[in-house]
Design a protein around this motif. Structure first.
Motif, PDB file in Angstrom:
ATOM      1  N   VAL A  52       0.835  -1.204   0.000  1.00  0.00           N
ATOM      2  CA  VAL A  52       0.000   0.000   0.000  1.00  0.00           C
ATOM      3  C   VAL A  52       0.869   1.253   0.000  1.00  0.00           C
ATOM      4  O   VAL A  52       0.619   2.198  -0.757  1.00  0.00           O
ATOM      5  CB  VAL A  52      -0.969  -0.003   1.198  1.00  0.00           C
ATOM      6  N   ASP A  53       1.902   1.274   0.828  1.00  0.00           N
ATOM      7  CA  ASP A  53       2.800   2.434   0.880  1.00  0.00           C
ATOM      8  C   ASP A  53       3.483   2.669  -0.466  1.00  0.00           C
ATOM      9  O   ASP A  53       3.611   3.807  -0.916  1.00  0.00           O
ATOM     10  CB  ASP A  53       3.857   2.259   1.964  1.00  0.00           C
ATOM     11  N   ARG A  54       3.931   1.579  -1.130  1.00  0.00           N
ATOM     12  CA  ARG A  54       4.580   1.726  -2.439  1.00  0.00           C
ATOM     13  C   ARG A  54       3.610   2.293  -3.467  1.00  0.00           C
ATOM     14  O   ARG A  54       3.962   3.161  -4.267  1.00  0.00           O
ATOM     15  CB  ARG A  54       5.144   0.393  -2.922  1.00  0.00           C
ATOM     16  N   VAL A  55       2.380   1.816  -3.446  1.00  0.00           N
ATOM     17  CA  VAL A  55       1.382   2.303  -4.399  1.00  0.00           C
ATOM     18  C   VAL A  55       1.098   3.780  -4.140  1.00  0.00           C
ATOM     19  O   VAL A  55       1.037   4.582  -5.069  1.00  0.00           O
ATOM     20  CB  VAL A  55       0.086   1.474  -4.314  1.00  0.00           C
ATOM     21  N   ARG A  56       0.952   4.132  -2.898  1.00  0.00           N
ATOM     22  CA  ARG A  56       0.682   5.530  -2.554  1.00  0.00           C
ATOM     23  C   ARG A  56       1.841   6.452  -2.970  1.00  0.00           C
ATOM     24  O   ARG A  56       1.614   7.586  -3.340  1.00  0.00           O
ATOM     25  CB  ARG A  56       0.449   5.679  -1.049  1.00  0.00           C
ATOM     26  N   ASP A  57       3.048   5.927  -2.893  1.00  0.00           N
ATOM     27  CA  ASP A  57       4.222   6.699  -3.269  1.00  0.00           C
ATOM     28  C   ASP A  57       4.515   6.644  -4.775  1.00  0.00           C
ATOM     29  O   ASP A  57       5.473   7.246  -5.250  1.00  0.00           O
ATOM     30  CB  ASP A  57       5.465   6.221  -2.524  1.00  0.00           C
ATOM     31  N   GLY A  58       3.729   5.884  -5.513  1.00  0.00           N
ATOM     32  CA  GLY A  58       3.924   5.757  -6.953  1.00  0.00           C
ATOM     33  C   GLY A  58       5.092   4.881  -7.331  1.00  0.00           C
ATOM     34  O   GLY A  58       5.571   4.934  -8.455  1.00  0.00           O
ATOM     35  N   GLN A  59       5.557   4.056  -6.412  1.00  0.00           N
ATOM     36  CA  GLN A  59       6.696   3.173  -6.684  1.00  0.00           C
ATOM     37  C   GLN A  59       6.223   1.849  -7.281  1.00  0.00           C
ATOM     38  O   GLN A  59       5.100   1.435  -7.073  1.00  0.00           O
ATOM     39  CB  GLN A  59       7.462   2.878  -5.391  1.00  0.00           C
ATOM     40  N   ARG A  60       7.138   1.202  -7.985  1.00  0.00           N
ATOM     41  CA  ARG A  60       6.877  -0.122  -8.520  1.00  0.00           C
ATOM     42  C   ARG A  60       8.055  -1.005  -8.181  1.00  0.00           C
ATOM     43  O   ARG A  60       9.145  -0.530  -8.002  1.00  0.00           O
ATOM     44  CB  ARG A  60       6.704  -0.053 -10.023  1.00  0.00           C
ATOM     45  N   GLY A  61       7.808  -2.276  -8.129  1.00  0.00           N
ATOM     46  CA  GLY A  61       8.887  -3.225  -7.898  1.00  0.00           C
ATOM     47  C   GLY A  61       8.944  -3.681  -6.470  1.00  0.00           C
ATOM     48  O   GLY A  61       8.117  -3.318  -5.646  1.00  0.00           O
ATOM     49  N   PRO A  62       9.932  -4.524  -6.155  1.00  0.00           N
ATOM     50  CA  PRO A  62      10.007  -5.156  -4.841  1.00  0.00           C
ATOM     51  C   PRO A  62      10.329  -4.167  -3.734  1.00  0.00           C
ATOM     52  O   PRO A  62      10.953  -3.145  -3.963  1.00  0.00           O
ATOM     53  CB  PRO A  62      11.129  -6.182  -4.998  1.00  0.00           C
ATOM     54  N   GLY A  63       9.892  -4.507  -2.572  1.00  0.00           N
ATOM     55  CA  GLY A  63      10.196  -3.702  -1.394  1.00  0.00           C
ATOM     56  C   GLY A  63      11.519  -4.078  -0.806  1.00  0.00           C
ATOM     57  O   GLY A  63      12.129  -5.057  -1.186  1.00  0.00           O
ATOM     58  N   ARG A  64      11.936  -3.327   0.115  1.00  0.00           N
ATOM     59  CA  ARG A  64      13.167  -3.519   0.878  1.00  0.00           C
ATOM     60  C   ARG A  64      14.277  -4.105   0.081  1.00  0.00           C
ATOM     61  O   ARG A  64      14.577  -5.134  -0.191  1.00  0.00           O
ATOM     62  CB  ARG A  64      12.923  -4.322   2.119  1.00  0.00           C
TER      63      ARG A  64
END
Length: 64
Positions: A52-64
């Protein structure tokens, strides 16, 4: 019929390939069985929040 061995390594490899294709993170170190949401709810919650945080920030791809 003979025992063909464990299918677990092939399953894990397939899940890793799928995660790579989706540019996702494959969470495997859960210290749980099949009931991960019941046994380790924090792990599930953290993973969902990360997405959810990645989507809100407009990021794509794996976390951490």
């Amino acid at each position: 019929m003979g025992d063909s061995g464990s299918t677990w390594p092939a399953w894990t490899a397939a899940q890793n390939r799928l995660a790579a294709e989706l540019r996702a993170r494959h969470v495997t170190d859960t210290d749980s069985g099949h009931g991960i949401a019941v046994e380790q709810p924090r792990t599930v919650t953290d993973a969902v929040r990360e997405v959810v945080d990645r989507v809100r920030d407009g990021q794509r791809g794996p976390g951490r």
